[in-house]
Design an enzyme around this catalytic site. Structure first.
Site, mmCIF file in Angstrom:
data_model
loop_
_atom_site.group_PDB
_atom_site.id
_atom_site.type_symbol
_atom_site.label_atom_id
_atom_site.label_comp_id
_atom_site.label_asym_id
_atom_site.label_seq_id
_atom_site.Cartn_x
_atom_site.Cartn_y
_atom_site.Cartn_z
ATOM 1 N N HIS A 130 43.292 34.156 -37.890
ATOM 2 C CA HIS A 130 42.231 33.764 -36.874
ATOM 3 C C HIS A 130 42.081 32.512 -37.221
ATOM 4 C CE1 HIS A 130 41.635 38.464 -36.090
ATOM 5 N NE2 HIS A 130 41.179 37.893 -34.963
ATOM 6 N N LYS A 134 36.074 31.438 -37.642
ATOM 7 C CA LYS A 134 35.762 32.827 -37.496
ATOM 8 C C LYS A 134 34.761 33.467 -38.681
ATOM 9 C CE LYS A 134 37.346 37.672 -37.150
ATOM 10 N NZ LYS A 134 36.298 38.107 -35.739
HETATM 11 N N1 LIG Z 1 35.798 41.870 -29.068
HETATM 12 C C1 LIG Z 1 36.787 40.743 -29.215
HETATM 13 O O1 LIG Z 1 37.620 41.013 -28.412
HETATM 14 C C2 LIG Z 1 36.388 39.389 -29.600
HETATM 15 C C3 LIG Z 1 37.358 38.432 -29.496
HETATM 16 C C4 LIG Z 1 37.050 37.092 -29.773
HETATM 17 C C5 LIG Z 1 35.839 36.884 -30.523
HETATM 18 N N2 LIG Z 1 35.092 37.989 -30.788
HETATM 19 C C6 LIG Z 1 33.791 37.680 -31.543
HETATM 20 O O2 LIG Z 1 32.724 37.178 -30.665
HETATM 21 C C7 LIG Z 1 31.811 36.244 -31.203
HETATM 22 C C8 LIG Z 1 31.584 35.070 -30.488
HETATM 23 O O3 LIG Z 1 32.721 34.183 -30.975
HETATM 24 P P1 LIG Z 1 33.120 32.749 -30.398
HETATM 25 O O4 LIG Z 1 34.502 32.048 -30.870
HETATM 26 O O5 LIG Z 1 32.746 32.476 -29.016
HETATM 27 O O6 LIG Z 1 31.570 31.854 -31.351
HETATM 28 P P2 LIG Z 1 31.104 30.843 -30.829
HETATM 29 O O7 LIG Z 1 30.371 30.174 -32.218
HETATM 30 O O8 LIG Z 1 32.064 29.743 -30.317
HETATM 31 O O9 LIG Z 1 29.791 30.961 -29.879
HETATM 32 C C9 LIG Z 1 28.823 31.885 -29.984
HETATM 33 C C10 LIG Z 1 27.753 31.134 -29.367
HETATM 34 O O10 LIG Z 1 26.520 32.226 -29.359
HETATM 35 C C11 LIG Z 1 25.239 31.408 -29.388
HETATM 36 N N3 LIG Z 1 24.374 32.225 -29.815
HETATM 37 C C12 LIG Z 1 23.851 32.496 -31.135
HETATM 38 N N4 LIG Z 1 22.792 33.156 -31.163
HETATM 39 C C13 LIG Z 1 22.555 33.248 -29.860
HETATM 40 C C14 LIG Z 1 21.542 34.260 -29.217
HETATM 41 N N5 LIG Z 1 20.518 34.872 -30.092
HETATM 42 N N6 LIG Z 1 21.490 34.538 -27.988
HETATM 43 C C15 LIG Z 1 22.408 33.862 -27.190
HETATM 44 N N7 LIG Z 1 23.513 33.030 -27.650
HETATM 45 C C16 LIG Z 1 23.568 32.783 -28.924
HETATM 46 C C17 LIG Z 1 25.760 30.312 -30.128
HETATM 47 O O11 LIG Z 1 24.785 29.021 -29.831
HETATM 48 C C18 LIG Z 1 27.319 29.732 -29.660
HETATM 49 O O12 LIG Z 1 27.176 29.026 -28.599
HETATM 50 C C19 LIG Z 1 32.235 36.515 -32.910
HETATM 51 O O13 LIG Z 1 31.663 37.466 -33.348
HETATM 52 C C20 LIG Z 1 33.792 36.754 -32.739
HETATM 53 O O14 LIG Z 1 34.246 37.228 -33.880
HETATM 54 C C21 LIG Z 1 35.224 39.012 -30.333
#
Ligand SMILES: NC(=O)c1ccc[n+]([C@@H]2O[C@H](COP(=O)([O-])OP(=O)(O)OC[C@H]3O[C@@H](n4cnc5c(N)ncnc54)[C@H](O)[C@@H]3O)[C@@H](O)[C@H]2O)c1
Length: 219
Positions: A130, A134
């Site tokens: 990744h 992450k």
């Molecule tokens: N299930 C899947 O297929 C999949 C795929 C990719 C990523 N993910 C997961 O998704 C999550 C996000 O990944 P990302 O790369 O977009 O991260 P990122 O850090 O780019 O985005 C996370 C966002 O959430 C915001 N945030 C934090 N607390 C919050 C709250 N209480 N309410 C609303 N927003 C809030 C942050 O300000 C940030 O903008 C991670 O846990 C990642 O592992 C899952």
């Protein structure tokens, strides 16, 4: 029209989800919640049928509780959060919850094929790769793949720039190996799965449902 609010809307995945919802003919984007946008989840639920959460492991359960208490269905993609807490919150709500550790349809197929192969081949190991931002390791997908496979399956985590989310399952037996590899080129790989979950979450037979496989192959 399904009215959709997105939590984590300023993040990498959240931005991709907002764009996918805006591009879907049967959906309307009604709210973007993110501390980076100065908007809390509670502020965007009023008009929503479904809230999608891609935030942080320590935030997803609180967001889901807020949505479920407001009668809004939740689709969660955030990895590494407290799933037992979600089960409890879902029990007390008339709205449904859906969580998938991986929304990429190819990854779900990889997990299924790996589980089947592990029943026949001697041993296996998983390498998950990744991007360096992450937060959790091993990935939820790798942990779930290992759980679905037979035997003790070690997981190796790689964090490097240039990678979105890849996984390799290598199975070994007498004088042979089998490699099942899923690779993504950008975050749009997750969007068909996210849109499918948004369309189906209101009609789940139970709540929460965990895993995209239940929507692809309903039992
Ligand atoms: N299930 C899947 O297929 C999949 C795929 C990719 C990523 N993910 C997961 O998704 C999550 C996000 O990944 P990302 O790369 O977009 O991260 P990122 O850090 O780019 O985005 C996370 C966002 O959430 C915001 N945030 C934090 N607390 C919050 C709250 N209480 N309410 C609303 N927003 C809030 C942050 O300000 C940030 O903008 C991670 O846990 C990642 O592992 C899952």
């Amino acid at each position: 029209m399904i009215r959709v609010a997105v939590a984590g809307a300023a993040g990498r995945m959240g931005q991709a989800v907002c764009a996918a919802v805006e591009g879907a003919e049967d959906m309307e984007l009604v709210g973007r919640a993110d501390p980076a946008l100065d908007t809390a989840v509670a502020d965007v639920l009023g008009d929503a049928d479904v809230m999608v959460d891609f935030t942080q492991p320590d935030q997803a359960l609180g967001n889901a509780r807020t949505a479920l208490e407001a009668g809004v269905h939740v689709v969660i993609g955030t990895s590494g959060f407290d799933l037992d807490g979600l089960r409890e919150a879902a029990r007390e709500s008339s709205a449904n919850a859906f969580f998938a550790p991986n929304f990429a349809i190819g990854a779900v197929l990889m997990m299924r094929f790996a589980a089947e192969a592990s029943r026949i081949m001697d041993r296996a190991e998983i390498i998950e790769l990744h991007h360096p931002a992450k937060l959790d390791a091993p990935s939820g997908t790798a942990a779930r793949t290992a759980e679905m496979m037979e035997g003790d399956v070690p997981i190796h985590s790689v964090r490097l720039p240039g990678i979105v989310a890849d996984q390799e399952v290598i199975l070994g037996d007498v004088a042979q190996t089998l490699t099942i590899r899923h690779a993504t080129t950008d975050r749009t790989s997750f969007m068909p799965g996210v849109l499918l979950a948004i369309r189906r979450v209101a009609e789940l037979p139970e709540s929460p449902v965990v895993g995209l496989e239940h929507l692809l192959w309903p039992s």
